[in-house]
Design an enzyme around this catalytic site. Structure first.
Site, mmCIF file in Angstrom:
data_model
loop_
_atom_site.group_PDB
_atom_site.id
_atom_site.type_symbol
_atom_site.label_atom_id
_atom_site.label_comp_id
_atom_site.label_asym_id
_atom_site.label_seq_id
_atom_site.Cartn_x
_atom_site.Cartn_y
_atom_site.Cartn_z
ATOM 1 C CB CYS A 2 -0.952 0.077 1.188
ATOM 2 S SG CYS A 2 -2.189 -1.202 1.201
ATOM 3 N NE ARG A 27 5.400 1.324 0.716
ATOM 4 C CZ ARG A 27 6.018 1.571 1.855
ATOM 5 N NH1 ARG A 27 7.181 2.176 1.836
ATOM 6 N NH2 ARG A 27 5.488 1.230 3.001
ATOM 7 C CD1 TRP A 76 0.262 -6.352 -1.940
ATOM 8 C CD2 TRP A 76 -0.554 -6.860 0.088
ATOM 9 N NE1 TRP A 76 0.664 -7.623 -1.627
ATOM 10 C CE2 TRP A 76 0.180 -7.971 -0.393
ATOM 11 C CE3 TRP A 76 -1.161 -6.956 1.339
ATOM 12 C CZ2 TRP A 76 0.324 -9.141 0.333
ATOM 13 C CZ3 TRP A 76 -1.014 -8.125 2.061
ATOM 14 C CH2 TRP A 76 -0.275 -9.201 1.553
ATOM 15 C CG ASN A 102 -0.763 2.901 3.337
ATOM 16 O OD1 ASN A 102 -1.541 2.790 2.404
ATOM 17 N ND2 ASN A 102 0.489 3.332 3.202
ATOM 18 N N GLY A 103 -2.789 0.142 6.309
ATOM 19 C CA GLY A 103 -2.914 -0.500 7.625
ATOM 20 C C GLY A 103 -4.199 -1.296 7.704
ATOM 21 C CD GLU A 510 17.607 -14.865 2.229
ATOM 22 O OE1 GLU A 510 16.666 -15.022 3.026
ATOM 23 O OE2 GLU A 510 17.598 -13.992 1.343
ATOM 24 C CE LYS A 514 15.633 -13.529 -1.563
ATOM 25 N NZ LYS A 514 15.847 -12.841 -0.357
ATOM 26 C CD GLU A 517 11.581 -13.266 -1.790
ATOM 27 O OE1 GLU A 517 10.650 -12.604 -1.326
ATOM 28 O OE2 GLU A 517 12.754 -13.127 -1.406
ATOM 29 C CG HIS A 533 15.562 -37.868 11.731
ATOM 30 N ND1 HIS A 533 15.644 -38.983 12.526
ATOM 31 C CD2 HIS A 533 16.702 -37.166 11.945
ATOM 32 C CE1 HIS A 533 16.793 -38.951 13.212
ATOM 33 N NE2 HIS A 533 17.445 -37.852 12.867
ATOM 34 C CE LYS A 633 12.816 -4.143 -0.468
ATOM 35 N NZ LYS A 633 13.611 -5.383 -0.456
HETATM 36 O O1 M6R Z 1 11.889 -4.966 5.885
HETATM 37 P P1 M6R Z 1 12.119 -6.255 6.660
HETATM 38 O O2 M6R Z 1 13.540 -6.683 6.635
HETATM 39 O O3 M6R Z 1 11.567 -6.206 8.032
HETATM 40 O O4 M6R Z 1 11.274 -7.345 5.846
HETATM 41 C C1 M6R Z 1 11.122 -8.646 6.310
HETATM 42 C C2 M6R Z 1 10.593 -9.560 5.247
HETATM 43 O O5 M6R Z 1 9.307 -9.164 4.841
HETATM 44 C C3 M6R Z 1 11.497 -9.593 4.016
HETATM 45 O O6 M6R Z 1 12.803 -9.929 4.359
HETATM 46 C C4 M6R Z 1 10.962 -10.608 2.970
HETATM 47 O O7 M6R Z 1 11.070 -11.896 3.468
HETATM 48 C C5 M6R Z 1 11.687 -10.452 1.638
HETATM 49 N N1 M6R Z 1 10.745 -10.479 0.574
HETATM 50 C C6 M6R Z 1 12.682 -11.509 1.366
HETATM 51 O O8 M6R Z 1 13.327 -11.349 0.159
#
Ligand code: M6R
Length: 638
Positions: A2, A27, A76, A102-103, A510, A514, A517, A533, A633
């Site tokens: 948003c 965002r 969003w 927003n929120g 991580e 990646k 996503e 296991h 974002k």
């Molecule tokens: O802005 P932040 O680091 O708090 O964000 C946390 C997560 O939303 C962020 O790292 C998200 O997992 C990313 N899309 C990963 O690439």
């Protein structure tokens, strides 16, 4: 997630609002809307479009909209599906009050029910629409707009940044902020409103960050600011040093690729910043330019790192527990950093997922420090967890990439990272910078506690710079092979298993995140020792296993055994290894070989290559790399 953009001033409303919304596209959003007061007819003109801001821009393109006041919003979806009815702005019954939001308004259902009983009619399924109707009914029962607003915020539970436009007051905007950022850019006879400074940073460098729980009446040349009780607040604009050209793609095809390549610089800059905090010239510094790097290094290790964090050297010496709290990629950085704090500082360290934190018992200990790690500084889950910890009298510190963010205002102290703006939704340079800053901080705490001496501290800094160099060089070594053959080959698989152990396990998490996503390929990550296991049943030729090695000899031997388990079941094995790890190389169908670094920094050294490989796989699949579906974002809702 948003975006809000608003304008009051000199007639360039449409252009500023549309340009601002475009700047906030990174965002993440699914629809966009705009409302202004047409100067000629003195009434609302509004437009809503599902999809990109470009659709909204097209709809407005041929319209002669002379307006000096208006608001825009990119939505969003949270309450209600993605359609034009649910797109902001929303209105009251006679469409004389427009609002964007927003929120999340948590109390919206009960308010909506009451309003329906008193004959209000709703068009959308959103929580936002009830706010316009509620304000309409409160204006009728209160003597002044201010009294109505005080009553409104009393009834609205949740988090909100709200901007209202009234047909009745065509020269003013009403702004309300609670737990969601809202900023006013002060111009010359004009005011710029946004939820993110990026929207107006080219228009003015004078910014008012609305305080938590405040509202403002904004005219082109006047701002009146109040707390939620209606008491007037005095707040001066701050000067910011931020230019939009910092967020150009600079010739790269995607922001993600640009940001992958920026990592070495981001790490160098962040470590320079950490080293120099304390020299008198750089007190209260929140951002450094590249020129700063060329200055002669004078390592003083003054206590002022602790004053930057808002804590005393004595408290650091007495530290008994560390809590690391974050979400997503930042949480992975914290999981890696747990190894730093426990091994280098010998401090028991607990890592919490912010989204789970509020629902678990928390046993705050004396002499503990809670570190919140967040790229954006606006992640709702992380902010909520911070509020819980703040209420427990535990000292809180934020490590963030955005010095103007909400977390900085709410934590007791903060350490700004110097990664530079990260635009791609997938976090890359923020991750490597977080890992670097946390490694530096762990060593600095150890120095303070006299667990290491200054020579070891300096060596740790050198190690960081070396790992950053390896991060970059490794991409170059494999760039062509990845582009020409590997990306095509691995983009054909539908699922992957990721494995790591010890410090390479959170790194594998991580990597799997990646891949998921940005490419939408299914990936499951396990600690390699868990394979036997259960997950070993998944091993087949169609499911490549990506295994990340370690520089710890014992862990390496265990990983070799896990690799054998995969190969014994005809699995397809791709490994990220360090030079000389021959047994793993021989077991693998393909190996990426990375130079040796400080064992704690193994994940950092592999970061660039891992991200580049996944980026290129995703490119083969032709996905919208910088803005993956369903993602935002800054995740500003819980
Ligand atoms: O802005 P932040 O680091 O708090 O964000 C946390 C997560 O939303 C962020 O790292 C998200 O997992 C990313 N899309 C990963 O690439």
């Amino acid at each position: 997630m948003c975006g809000i953009v608003g304008y009051v001033g000199q007639g360039k409303c449409k252009k500023y609002v549309i340009d601002g919304l475009k700047r906030l596209e990174y965002r993440g959003y699914d629809s966009a809307g705009f409302v202004c007061i047409d100067q000629k007819h003195k009434q609302f003109n509004f437009f809503k479009k599902v999809g990109h801001v470009q659709e909204l821009e097209k709809a407005l393109h041929d319209l002669e909209l002379k307006s000096s006041i208006g608001i825009g919003h990119s939505r969003w979806a949270t309450h209600g599906i993605v359609n034009e009815l649910n797109t902001h702005p929303h209105f009251n019954c006679d469409k004389s009050i427009a609002v964007v939001h927003n929120g999340i308004v948590e109390s919206y259902e009960e308010i909506r029910k009451k309003l329906i009983e008193s004959r209000h009619e709703f068009e959308s399924s959103t929580d936002t629409e009830v706010v316009a109707h509620l304000l309409e009914s409160l204006i009728k029962t209160h003597k002044t707009l201010k009294a109505a607003i005080v009553d409104l915020v009393r009834q609205l539970k949740g988090a909100y940044a709200l901007v209202f436009l009234f047909e009745q007051y065509p020269d003013q905007l009403l702004l309300i902020r609670k737990r969601s950022p809202l900023l006013i850019g002060v111009g010359d006879d004009e005011m710029f409103i946004a939820s993110d400074v990026l929207a107006f940073c080219d228009q003015t460098n004078k910014v008012i960050f609305m305080p938590e729980e405040s509202f403002a009446i904004v005219k082109k040349d006047q701002i009146e600011l109040f707390d939620f009780e209606g008491k007037a607040l005095i707040i001066k604009p701050q000067e910011i040093d931020f230019k939009h050209d910092q967020v150009d793609k600079q010739g790269f095809e995607h922001y993600m690729l640009k940001e992958i390549y920026e990592q070495k610089r981001s790490i160098d800059r962040s470590i320079s910043f950490c080293k120099f905090i304390g020299s008198n010239n750089f007190n209260n510094l929140t951002h450094i330019s590249d020129n700063f790097l060329t200055q002669e290094a004078k390592i003083q290790y003054q206590d002022s790192i602790w004053s930057q964090l808002g804590i005393t050297s004595e408290k650091i010496k007495e530290l008994k527990y560390i809590y690391l709290i974050a979400a997503g990629t930042s949480w992975h950085a914290c999981r890696i950093a747990q190894f730093f704090f426990e091994n280098i500082c010998k401090i028991p360290t607990y890592v919490y997922l912010a989204s789970e934190f509020g629902y678990m018992p928390f046993f705050p200990e004396e002499n503990s420090l809670a570190i919140f790690v967040t790229q954006s500084g606006e992640t709702a889950d992380t902010l909520e967890a911070l509020r819980v910890v703040n209420s427990c009298n535990v000292f809180t510190v934020a490590i963030t990439n955005v010095p103007s963010s909400s977390i900085v205002r709410e934590a007791n102290g903060f350490l700004p990272m110097q990664a530079g703006p990260e635009i791609s939704v997938a976090s890359t340079k923020a991750f490597s910078t977080q890992v670097s800053v946390l490694f530096w901080l762990a060593n600095r705490v150890a120095l303070e506690k006299k667990l290491i001496d200054i020579e070891v501290m300096k060596a740790a800094e050198e190690d960081l710079l070396l790992a950053a160099e390896v991060l970059e060089i490794s991409i170059e070594s494999y760039k062509w092979e990845i582009k020409q053959t590997l990306a095509k080959k691995y983009s054909k698989y539908n699922r992957f298993i990721f494995l790591g152990r010890h410090i390479s396990y959170p790194f594998a998490l991580e990597a799997a995140l990646k891949l998921k996503e940005i490419s939408y390929i299914f990936a499951q990550c396990y600690p390699a020792g868990e394979l036997k296991h259960g997950p070993i049943a998944l091993i087949d030729k169609e499911t490549p296993v990506i295994l990340f090695s370690s520089l710890n000899d014992l862990i390496y031997q265990k990983l070799v055994a896990n690799a054998q388990e995969v190969k014994a079941r005809n699995g397809h094995l791709v490994t990220f290894v360090f030079e000389g790890q021959q047994e793993l190389i021989e077991l693998s169908d393909y190996s990426f070989i990375v130079s040796r670094v400080n064992p704690f920094l193994g994940p950092l050294a592999m970061t660039g290559l891992m991200q580049f490989f996944i980026y290129q796989i995703t490119k083969e699949l032709d996905r919208p790399i910088d803005r993956p579906r369903n993602l935002a974002k800054s995740v500003t809702v819980e």
